[in-house]
Write an enzyme that holds these catalytic residues in place. Structure first.
Site, PDB file in Angstrom:
ATOM      1  N   PRO A   3       0.842  -1.192   0.000  1.00 31.09           N
ATOM      2  CA  PRO A   3       0.000   0.000   0.000  1.00 31.09           C
ATOM      3  C   PRO A   3       0.885   1.253   0.000  1.00 31.09           C
ATOM      4  O   PRO A   3       1.533   1.562   0.995  1.00 31.09           O
ATOM      5  CB  PRO A   3      -0.805  -0.137   1.298  1.00 31.09           C
ATOM      6  N   ASP A  23       5.714   2.253   2.406  1.00 32.48           N
ATOM      7  CA  ASP A  23       4.789   1.131   2.582  1.00 32.48           C
ATOM      8  C   ASP A  23       3.980   1.403   3.856  1.00 32.48           C
ATOM      9  O   ASP A  23       4.521   1.360   4.962  1.00 32.48           O
ATOM     10  CB  ASP A  23       5.614  -0.160   2.714  1.00 32.48           C
ATOM     11  N   HIS A  24       2.714   1.667   3.671  1.00 32.81           N
ATOM     12  CA  HIS A  24       1.892   2.104   4.805  1.00 32.81           C
ATOM     13  C   HIS A  24       1.648   0.981   5.814  1.00 32.81           C
ATOM     14  O   HIS A  24       1.172   1.220   6.925  1.00 32.81           O
ATOM     15  CB  HIS A  24       0.561   2.659   4.280  1.00 32.81           C
ATOM     16  N   ARG A  25       1.992  -0.253   5.469  1.00 31.79           N
ATOM     17  CA  ARG A  25       1.870  -1.329   6.449  1.00 31.79           C
ATOM     18  C   ARG A  25       2.934  -1.180   7.530  1.00 31.79           C
ATOM     19  O   ARG A  25       2.780  -1.652   8.650  1.00 31.79           O
ATOM     20  CB  ARG A  25       2.043  -2.701   5.775  1.00 31.79           C
TER      21      ARG A  25
END
Ligand code: CAO
Length: 469
Positions: free
Chosen positions: A266, A442-444
């Site tokens: 993401p 990476d939004h994770r």
């Protein structure tokens, strides 16, 4: 033929000389009550004529292409034992065989046939071939479809046909029995080309379609809901001259990696401007001397150095998720990759242990790796082990972009072209050289606030050139 009865065309709504477009049974066949016998087609609808009772067909009297009206003889049938005294509710009309006067089963069938008008055959719209289907015909078709759809599907949907396009299915040119058959097999009529009269889809067409799908190689299993919709295939030559050029090996490799990253990670991109007025002044001052030593001192060397400071301050940006996706692997080394534009496509050479190098050494390694990249002479090992990547388009132009993370890394810095901008400071606008930064993450792994802090920190480091030397 002693007990044979004649099965006749029932009330078909007053239509005369209707085409027989498919004969669905043959001589000697054992049939159940309601088995479709023939498909008739008017200019408004196709309809199946179901068997009035179970039994064994002695002789089919129609063939494809014949024309029939109410009362025409379809076939002769020896009723099954169960029919002997069953009350007649059959849709098709019947009368006793001429050779069997007084035969009980036949006689009762005939008597009831005469007393009660036969129920009409079940019609169905015939798709585009039936522009003027009546309201009742359309309702009948919808009811037929919904009834069948609601029933449990006997076979799993045919491989490769996970979904049925209901709109296309309902428009398909096929008789009710073919529709039912297709439903039972999970076959999408909308995808089947008909070989019957006027392109109508036959039972054989459905069977051939299912056979084709089952014999095709199975697609790799995808996680539920993860199937990607396909991009439409267009024949570009229809619209003008074209030239087809194969992708280079590098383009194919980088293309699939970029797509994997884009699909799996993401992405969010955080933008920031760094004031590099002082940095540029120092760079220009040092450039001549560096050049004499064979070093090309571009802004990128300073940016690499500044990124290492930011990565040391924010270790999550120098990490990767492990294969389980449940642990973060924090790397204690700083190998900085940089995207290089080469005649064969995009490659990402890696400056190993860049934290141990000064600006000049970084510039030297950068230049050497860039040259090798453009000459197509990079070794695999020179593109491995990166922990963070920089994609600089500053030598070309642009004000911002959204770089794709070089997975399994978790962040990438995009650098655009610096330009003079008015910056408000202590009551006045001052001309400052501003460098646009675009940080994709990476939004994770990284929260938005952390990304903003990283970008602000990086801009601050770039704004204080003394700390980089
Ligand atoms: N702002 C203004 N000028 C810049 C700049 C910036 N951000 N970055 C570089 N420049 C200047 C350089 O100083 C140089 O000018 P001088 O010769 O006068 O000093 C000129 O632009 C050209 O620089 P360069 O691009 O040759 O060198 P570099 O060290 O900045 O970059 C490399 C090297 C290999 C990264 C670059 O050549 C390259 O290939 N960039 C493309 C990367 C890419 O394709 N990214 C997209 C990936 S995703 O599709």
């Amino acid at each position: 033929m002693t007990n044979a009865i004649e099965v006749l065309v029932p009330d078909i709504g007053g239509f005369k000389d209707v085409d027989v477009i498919e004969v669905l049974v043959k001589d000697g066949q054992e049939i159940e009550k309601e088995t479709p016998l023939v498909t008739l087609e008017t200019d408004k609808a196709a309809m199946d004529v179901p068997a009035p009772m179970s039994g064994r067909i002695t002789q089919v009297k129609l063939k494809q292409g014949d024309k029939v009206s109410e009362g025409s003889l379809i076939l002769t049938l020896e009723p099954g034992a169960a029919q002997a005294n069953a009350p007649r509710e059959a849709p098709a009309a019947s009368r006793s065989g001429a050779a069997a006067p007084g035969a009980t089963t036949a006689a009762s069938a005939q008597a009831q046939s005469a007393a009660a008008p036969a129920a009409p055959a079940r019609p169905v719209t015939t798709g585009s071939a039936a522009p003027a289907a009546t309201a009742s015909t359309a309702v009948a078709a919808a009811a037929d479809a919904s009834t069948v759809a609601a029933a449990p599907v006997a076979a799993a949907p045919a491989r490769g046909e996970a979904t049925i396009d209901e709109a296309a299915f309902s428009k398909a040119y096929a008789s009710p029995s073919v529709r039912k058959f297709a439903r039972e097999l999970g076959a999408d009529l909308g995808r089947i080309k008909g070989t019957g009269v006027k392109g109508r889809i036959t039972h054989e067409d459905v069977k051939a379609h299912v056979k084709r799908i089952l014999s095709a190689p199975a697609a790799p299993a995808a996680a539920p809901g993860s199937a990607l919709p396909k991009v439409p295939v267009v024949d570009f030559a229809l619209f003008g001259a074209i030239e087809v050029k194969p992708l280079s090996r590098i383009q194919k490799i980088s293309g699939s990696r970029l797509q994997a990253s884009w699909i799996n990670l993401p992405h969010v991109t955080q933008h920031e401007d760094a004031d590099i007025t002082d940095l540029e002044a120092v760079r220009v001052a040092l450039k001549g001397k560096a050049s004499q030593e064979g070093v090309r001192l571009t802004p990128l060397a300073f940016i690499v150095k500044a990124c290492i400071s930011a990565l040391q301050e924010f270790p999550r940006f120098n990490s990767s998720l492990d294969a389980s996706g449940e642990n973060l692997v924090l790397k204690k080394y700083f190998n900085i990759g940089f995207a290089a534009d080469t005649p064969n496509g995009l490659v990402v050479p890696v400056i190993p242990n860049a934290d141990r190098l000064d600006i000049y050494e970084i510039a030297r390694v950068l230049a050497a790796l860039s040259e090798k990249a453009r000459a197509g002479k990079l070794k695999n090992t020179e593109m491995q082990g990166g922990t963070f990547t920089i994609s600089s388009l500053g030598g070309i132009g642009g004000t911002a972009f959204t770089p794709i993370i070089n997975a399994p890394e978790v962040a990438i810095l995009g650098v655009s072209k610096s330009s003079q901008k008015p910056v408000y400071d202590k009551g006045a606008f001052l001309p400052r050289l501003m460098l646009p930064l675009s940080l994709s993450y990476d939004h994770r792994v990284i929260d938005g606030a952390e990304a903003a802090r990283f970008a602000v920190f990086l801009a601050k480091v770039l704004g204080d050139v003394k700390g980089l030397l």
